[in-house]
Design an enzyme around this catalytic site. Structure first.
Site, PDB file in Angstrom:
ATOM      1  N   ARG A   1      19.224  11.989  22.376  1.00 30.33           N
ATOM      2  CA  ARG A   1      19.870  11.165  23.407  1.00 30.33           C
ATOM      3  C   ARG A   1      20.648  10.085  22.661  1.00 30.33           C
ATOM      4  NH1 ARG A   1      19.131   9.951  28.978  1.00 30.33           N
ATOM      5  NH2 ARG A   1      19.344   7.739  29.505  1.00 30.33           N
TER       6      ARG A   1
ATOM      7  N   HIS B   1      26.142  15.262  30.075  1.00 37.98           N
ATOM      8  CA  HIS B   1      24.705  15.173  30.385  1.00 37.98           C
ATOM      9  C   HIS B   1      24.266  16.501  31.019  1.00 37.98           C
ATOM     10  CE1 HIS B   1      20.887  13.519  30.933  1.00 37.98           C
ATOM     11  NE2 HIS B   1      21.136  12.513  31.778  1.00 37.98           N
TER      12      HIS B   1
ATOM     13  N   GLN C   1      20.822  17.013  33.033  1.00 38.79           N
ATOM     14  CA  GLN C   1      20.804  16.419  34.370  1.00 38.79           C
ATOM     15  C   GLN C   1      21.415  17.360  35.398  1.00 38.79           C
ATOM     16  OE1 GLN C   1      19.612  13.249  35.555  1.00 38.79           O
ATOM     17  NE2 GLN C   1      19.953  14.393  37.442  1.00 38.79           N
TER      18      GLN C   1
ATOM     19  N   ASP D   1      27.003   7.675  40.744  1.00 38.48           N
ATOM     20  CA  ASP D   1      26.328   7.199  39.546  1.00 38.48           C
ATOM     21  C   ASP D   1      26.605   5.713  39.398  1.00 38.48           C
ATOM     22  OD1 ASP D   1      24.839   7.184  37.238  1.00 38.48           O
ATOM     23  OD2 ASP D   1      26.211   8.401  36.055  1.00 38.48           O
TER      24      ASP D   1
ATOM     25  N   CYS E   1      21.610  10.390  39.645  1.00 41.05           N
ATOM     26  CA  CYS E   1      20.739  10.723  38.514  1.00 41.05           C
ATOM     27  C   CYS E   1      19.739   9.623  38.192  1.00 41.05           C
ATOM     28  CB  CYS E   1      21.576  11.074  37.288  1.00 41.05           C
ATOM     29  SG  CYS E   1      22.599   9.721  36.661  1.00 41.05           S
TER      30      CYS E   1
ATOM     31  N   ARG F   1      14.143  17.437  36.758  1.00 43.86           N
ATOM     32  CA  ARG F   1      14.434  17.325  35.333  1.00 43.86           C
ATOM     33  C   ARG F   1      13.348  18.042  34.529  1.00 43.86           C
ATOM     34  NH1 ARG F   1      17.536  13.144  33.354  1.00 43.86           N
ATOM     35  NH2 ARG F   1      17.270  14.228  31.383  1.00 43.86           N
TER      36      ARG F   1
END
Length: 310
Positions: free
Chosen positions: A110, A137, A140, A228, A268, A296
């Protein structure tokens, strides 16, 4: 001998592979109904394997989901910050990749720079998984697609709307629209559109991807509305400018009412109620944000199983 199975970006993998991973995630989730969270899968494809998780950015869902996923697959994890490693003191990414390849069975990274993830994968003899970069991502979006299909059925041919910053999560939604065959309408303010190169790639691949500055047009007939945060990690100095640009892109009940009658809302997380989404929407009956968060785990478990050869 073929190389390791990396999971770096949705656009890099065949649609059939992504569909198989998504279907496996749904299958494993259904099979665990009522089980304790720590019980291993019967075939335990991660047994005796170790996943190194490297975090240059803070994490809640990514850390919890990958850790629990590996336990359910029969393996173990170690969580490391970049400054825990010699990487934080100037060791090259290539050398770090070579050492990791001798010590563990897979790496989840990450990070900030997408190039760091690509360099790690290029020099590793073990699978590397993109846990998030500034460019994308993918994990996700696999969880989001699992959630969509749980709630509404197959995603192919459906319409999803993205409202707000054309950021890394939006980029992976664009990749997914091409690979899974659904329509994606993005409403983003000027200056915060996804990269032209990404939009051109989607067009060249025959993707049903549209970009505008109009949230109402984007959500019209959409069965899923996605938002987001306005200010992501590392963007604090841009906060005032970003807030001013994104103020008209708040997802409120009036905007959701312009979407399809069966529409769901995704985010998310973490979310800032009153900024990109109102509390009425994110805490309301159309919101599936905590189903996304749970998924997830299931999506990443299927990704890990695929990386290990399953």
């Amino acid at each position: 001998m073929s190389g390791p199975r990396h999971f770096l970006d949705l656009k890099e993998l065949p649609a059939a592979t992504l569909r198989a991973i998504l279907d496996h995630a749904a299958h494993m989730k259904a099979g665990r109904a009522g089980w304790p969270k720590g019980r291993e899968e019967p075939d335990a494809p991660g047994r005796d394997r170790v996943l190194a998780m490297i975090f240059e950015k803070p994490s809640t869902r990514t850390r919890l989901s990958f850790d629990t996923a590996m336990r359910q697959l029969g393996g173990s994890t170690m969580a490391l910050r970049a400054d825990d490693l010699q990487l934080g003191r100037g060791e090259t990414i290539a050398d770090t990749a070579r050492v990791l390849s001798r010590m563990v069975d897979a790496v989840m990274l990450r990070t900030t720079k997408h190039a760091n993830m690509l360099e790690l994968a290029a020099n590793a003899d073990i699978p590397v998984i993109n846990g998030l970069t500034d460019d994308s991502h993918p994990c996700q979006i696999m969880a989001d697609l699992l959630t969509f299909e749980e709630k509404l059925g197959p995603v192919a041919g459906r319409k999803v709307a993205w409202i707000g910053d054309g950021n890394n999560v939006a980029a992976s939604w664009i990749h997914a629209a091409v690979k899974f065959g659904f329509r994606l309408d993005l409403a983003c303010p000027a200056g915060l559109h996804p990269a032209d190169s990404l939009l051109n790639w989607a067009k060249a691949e025959g993707g049903m991807v549209n970009i505008s500055n109009d949230p109402a047009a984007a959500v019209a007939d959409a069965e899923c509305v996605v938002a987001d945060t306005w200010v992501s990690m590392g963007q604090d100095e841009q906060a005032a400018r970003r807030h001013a640009a994104l103020e008209p892109y708040r997802v409120d009940q009036a905007l959701m009412d312009k979407a399809a009658g069966n529409s769901i809302f995704m985010h998310c997380l973490p979310a800032h109620r009153g900024e990109e989404v109102t509390a009425e929407v994110i805490d309301g009956p159309r919101s599936v944000v905590f189903d996304e968060a749970e998924n997830r785990l299931h999506a990443q478990k299927a990704i890990l199983a695929w990386c290990f050869g399953g």
